[in-house]
Design a protein around this motif. Structure first.
Motif, PDB file in Angstrom:
ATOM      1  N   ILE B  48      23.948  88.511  72.257  1.00 22.17           N
ATOM      2  CA  ILE B  48      23.253  88.582  73.557  1.00 22.17           C
ATOM      3  C   ILE B  48      23.114  90.266  73.571  1.00 22.17           C
ATOM      4  CG2 ILE B  48      23.077  86.225  75.128  1.00 22.17           C
ATOM      5  CD1 ILE B  48      24.899  88.020  76.565  1.00 22.17           C
ATOM      6  N   VAL B  59      17.264  89.372  78.724  1.00 23.57           N
ATOM      7  CA  VAL B  59      18.482  89.186  77.345  1.00 23.57           C
ATOM      8  C   VAL B  59      18.270  88.356  76.193  1.00 23.57           C
ATOM      9  CG1 VAL B  59      20.947  88.396  77.339  1.00 23.57           C
ATOM     10  CG2 VAL B  59      20.078  89.200  79.622  1.00 23.57           C
ATOM     11  N   ARG B  79      26.387  94.660  81.849  1.00 25.16           N
ATOM     12  CA  ARG B  79      25.642  93.476  81.996  1.00 25.16           C
ATOM     13  C   ARG B  79      25.928  92.140  81.318  1.00 25.16           C
ATOM     14  NH1 ARG B  79      20.132  92.270  82.020  1.00 25.16           N
ATOM     15  NH2 ARG B  79      19.404  90.464  83.235  1.00 25.16           N
ATOM     16  N   ARG B  82      29.982  91.895  80.423  1.00 24.86           N
ATOM     17  CA  ARG B  82      30.284  90.805  81.683  1.00 24.86           C
ATOM     18  C   ARG B  82      29.965  89.722  80.695  1.00 24.86           C
ATOM     19  NH1 ARG B  82      27.987  92.956  85.852  1.00 24.86           N
ATOM     20  NH2 ARG B  82      26.194  91.402  86.582  1.00 24.86           N
ATOM     21  N   MET B  83      28.778  89.804  80.852  1.00 28.86           N
ATOM     22  CA  MET B  83      28.599  88.004  79.886  1.00 28.86           C
ATOM     23  C   MET B  83      28.823  87.815  78.915  1.00 28.86           C
ATOM     24  SD  MET B  83      24.425  87.214  81.451  1.00 28.86           S
ATOM     25  CE  MET B  83      23.247  88.673  81.161  1.00 28.86           C
TER      26      MET B  83
END
Lengths: 608, 245
Positions: B48, B59, B79, B82-83
């Motif tokens: 991603i 995203v 972000r 983190r994902m």
């Protein structure tokens, strides 16, 4: 009450939707038919008997509606047939006890159209349902059916049809609310043939039956909508994808297609125009994910029902890589009315950005349950308290869950929220396909979130990591919380996983799956904390975190709880306060339900 | 067509995937279910990235997002990191024992899983590459079965697959070594089915199953008089060429 003693030109409509059929309505129809056929030659005008599709009032079924007086009978039994025939059909008398009970006034009304439940509604997609025999194409034509098709084919260019749909402001009723006209225009623009139109009838939300009702009760409206759509985008082939559990819908739609062919509404040179269009039914295996458009197309193609990324839209590359317009049943059913009555008429209904009406299946702890069709922009309060008649048993409203399993729970503070695509989105929920489940104070919101995640973890197709693994782990945490194993940090972890599942999942199922968790944490955080920190379920639902106590000040010693307790855990002398033996109590909640003095209190789980 | 990836200006063809452009420009994006030889699936979601287009950020998976306009891509924002870390954590909780997953876990500093129940023996991350490879070969002897948490890769009815030719392409593309292949005494066992191995006519090494040899012969109409392994075939071709010269 007595009606005019007139038996001429009477039409008797017997609801034969799935719910009423299960309650023996076919038997009622046959018995009535026997009596009508046995009528002597003295009757110049015989009553006409018809079976209809689902009225959306399954809880009140079987339903028998007698026209033209519009006498509406509910919960009819086979044993009522003689009386209905003798009194109402022959003599025009009304049988009071079978009439619809308007819960708002407590009075029985002759036609349910006089009730508060009906008067607030506006039927567009459901316009014919309950009024026509779904197996009769003549009934549909009599009520203006296939007029719109004629108008489109002979008075309008494909371009004009699209701009009419665009101007109407119609948005997809399947959930996401994509503008229908814009979708059609995208498809028309692509210079690649063949093109396909698809109807999504894979309604998989538990408790939702909007699409089923339309397919069963008015299949021609969907077919007519699809022919118009196909004409507009230049398609010659359509598919109606129906989940196989909807056997009556499959049967009625198939029959309607056959009839439409025989009347020249389908096939070559439709209505003498140069336009050709074929349509066939595809039966789905009943996977929830196949309601997702790309998974549905994979399923039609005969592949595993898994979605694909949609960076290239289906209007460009859909079914077998060809331009495809896929719309929901309700969307298609709206199309003929818009063409027939014009975009301006449709656009005048609803709100600025959400036009027209929406069908909801209103269920849960409300007095009136059933299918309702209301103008967009109506508030949740109006739906639940005016149409729904408020909470059953005079309980207190707690939340309403909209949008199906991956919708959100909306609290009391937001009851005045207008129901339209954007407002529901902003509240963290969604329109979805139109499920609406009302919950009262006896509902545990953590348990609700757990329930929906359990459903979604089983129905996730399992293709992408965030959805398959994320939902599974979120469910694991929720199960722990409900069982008293919740830990500090669980809420934070739930929120973090929610972000990943929502943002990184492949399709709409994953992208919306965290909604039940996010909204319950947002609006009912204290309930989560009570579970995690105090090991207590405030609603008294999670068994491991609940025990009951009888408030001795309130208990009158009637003994009803002791009598009903399946575990024999309650004891006491008549007239004196009773006591629950916590060690033998199985926390079933029966005592709390039956107590007329609200003396059974919910306290935290017993310490072991 | 110009795109900006992590601040670097890159040249991209219309419709080219972000991942391919990034790799060409030396920008690393981690992947699991991607193979250059197979069409993209977008299932592991490890790749991603954040795309900014017309002022909006979204995203997307870089392996399948086609570049059709001027976009700005961030492959490692806070972000995204983190994902991606969460995705690795989820994969590691599912299938902790594959080497590749262990490496990823180290890279993202993910501690031993204590919150979730972990099946220590599981290796499959359900990326679907094996199924795709088998489909591409034209056999579809294996498929994903069930859905949701019970999903797995299996032959029909979980019996030794009739359509399998024992080529082991599935095992070859598997990023986590989850598909077991055993070779002994001139036999290869895969998916609980034993295949006879043929020896190379040149070097005498076992290298192909009989079914695979027949399949290639029939599918491509190549009539190899005798089976030759890659190396010996190259050698024999080279020798033929020398004779011609």
């Amino acid at each position: 009450m007595t009606g005019t003693p007139n038996n001429s030109g009477k039409t008797v409509l017997v609801c034969c939707g799935t719910g009423c059929l299960a309650n023996n309505s076919m038997e009622i129809y046959k018995e009535l038919k026997k009596r009508v056929e046995a009528l002597g030659p003295g009757f110049a005008v015989r009553p006409v008997l018809k079976t209809t599709g689902c009225n959306g009032l399954c809880e009140k079924g079987p339903i028998v509606n007698i026209l033209p007086d519009d006498i509406f009978y509910c919960r009819v039994r086979v044993s009522d047939v003689d009386e209905i025939f003798e009194k109402t059909i022959l003599r025009g008398e009304v049988i009071e006890r079978l009439l619809y009970l308007d819960t708002s006034t407590g009075r029985r009304v002759r036609s349910h159209k006089e009730s508060e439940f009906y008067r607030r509604q506006l039927k567009i997609a459901l316009r014919n349902i309950g009024q026509i025999d779904p197996a009769s194409i003549d009934d549909y034509i009599e009520r203006g059916g296939y007029n719109a098709l004629k108008k489109a084919l002979f008075e309008m260019s494909p371009e004009l049809v699209i701009s009419e749909i665009e101007r109407s402001g119609l948005r997809g009723r399947g959930g996401a609310g994509f503008p229908t006209g814009y979708k059609w225009r995208q498809c028309k623009r692509v210079n690649s043939f063949p093109k396909y139109v698809v109807c999504n009838g894979d309604e998989g939300d538990p408790g939702a039956f909007m699409d089923r009702s339309i397919m069963e009760g008015d299949p021609h409206s969907v077919i007519e909508g699809m022919i118009i759509g196909a004409y507009a985008v230049g398609s010659k082939k359509g598919f109606i994808y129906i989940r196989d559990e909807y056997s009556l819908a499959v049967r009625n739609v198939s029959k309607a297609i056959e009839d439409a062919y025989s009347r020249g509404f389908l096939g070559r040179g439709i209505m003498g125009s140069g336009f050709n269009f074929d349509v066939e039914v595809v039966r789905g295996g009943g996977a929830f994910v196949c309601g997702e458009s790309t998974a549905l197309m994979a399923s039609i193609e005969g592949r595993v029902g898994e979605p694909r990324v949609k960076y290239i839209r289906s209007t460009e590359k859909g079914l077998w890589g060809q331009p495809t317009v896929l719309n929901n049943v309700e969307t298609w059913a709206n199309v003929p009315v818009i063409i027939d009555r014009g975009a301006d008429w449709f656009a005048a209904i609803g709100t600025d950005r959400s036009k027209g009406t929406k069908v909801f299946s209103l269920v849960g702890k409300v007095k009136n349950t059933g299918l309702i069709e209301v103008p967009m922009g109506i508030t949740l309060r109006e739906i639940i308290f005016d149409i729904g008649g408020g909470i059953t048993g005079n309980g207190k409203f707690k939340a309403v869950q909209t949008g199906g399993p991956s919708g959100g729970c909306i609290p009391e503070a937001l009851l005045d929220l207008p129901v339209d695509f954007d407002s529901l989105d902003r509240a963290g929920s969604m329109m979805g396909s139109g499920g609406m489940i009302v919950m009262d104070e006896t509902t545990c919101m953590v348990e609700v979130a757990r329930y929906y995640l359990k459903f979604l973890s089983e129905e996730s197709c399992g293709k992408c990591t965030p959805c398959r693994e994320g939902i599974r782990r979120m469910l694991e945490i929720l199960e722990d919380i409900c069982a008293g194993r919740g830990q500090e940090g669980d809420l934070e972890l739930l929120l973090e996983l929610s972000e990943t599942v929502k943002e990184a999942s492949l399709c709409g199922l994953g992208k919306t799956a965290p909604n039940p968790v996010l909204t319950t944490i947002k609006y009912f955080e204290s309930e989560y904390l009570a579970h995690i920190r105090d090991k207590r379920c405030p609603a008294g639902v999670c068994r491991k975190l609940t025990s009951y106590r009888i408030n001795t000040d309130l208990c009158r010693g009637c003994g009803l709880c002791a009598k009903k307790c399946p575990a024999g855990a309650i004891s006491g002398k008549p007239g004196a306060p009773h006591i629950i033996d916590v060690s033998s109590c199985i926390v079933c909640g029966t005592c709390r339900e039956v107590c007329r003095f609200n003396a059974v209190e919910v306290i935290g789980g017993r310490s072991e | 067509m110009r795109v900006i990836i992590d601040g670097k200006e890159c040249e991209a063809g219309y419709g080219e995937y972000i991942l391919d452009v990034a790799r060409r420009n030396g920008i690393h994006i981690p992947t699991l279910c991607h193979s250059g030889a197979l069409p993209g699936q977008g299932s592991c979601r490890l790749c991603i990235v954040e795309v900014a287009e017309a002022g909006k950020k979204k995203v997307v998976v870089s392996c399948l997002y086609p570049i059709t306009g001027e976009i700005e891509v961030t492959t490692n924002s806070e972000r995204i990191y983190r994902m991606r870390r969460n995705i690795v954590r989820l994969l590691a909780a599912r299938a902790p024992s594959g080497e590749f997953i262990k490496k990823l876990r180290e890279e993202y500093g993910i501690p031993e899983e204590t919150r979730f129940k972990v099946d220590e023996k599981e290796k499959c991350i359900l990326c679907g590459l094996c199924v795709r490879a088998c489909e591409e070969i034209g056999l579809s002897a294996i498929s994903t079965v069930n859905r949701g948490t019970t999903k797995k890769v299996a032959p029909p009815f979980e019996e030794p697959p009739e359509d399998c030719i024992g080529c082991a392409s599935c095992a070859y593309v598997c990023p986590t070594g989850a598909i077991e292949v055993q070779e002994f005494e001139g036999k290869r066992v895969i998916w609980n089915r034993a295949f006879e191995l043929l020896k190379c006519a040149g070097c005498g090494r076992y290298f192909i199953t009989r079914q695979q040899y027949e399949y290639i012969k029939n599918k491509h109409g190549i009539d190899m008089k005798e089976p030759l392994c890659d190396r010996c075939r190259q050698k024999s071709t080279a020798e033929k060429l020398i004779h011609l010269l």
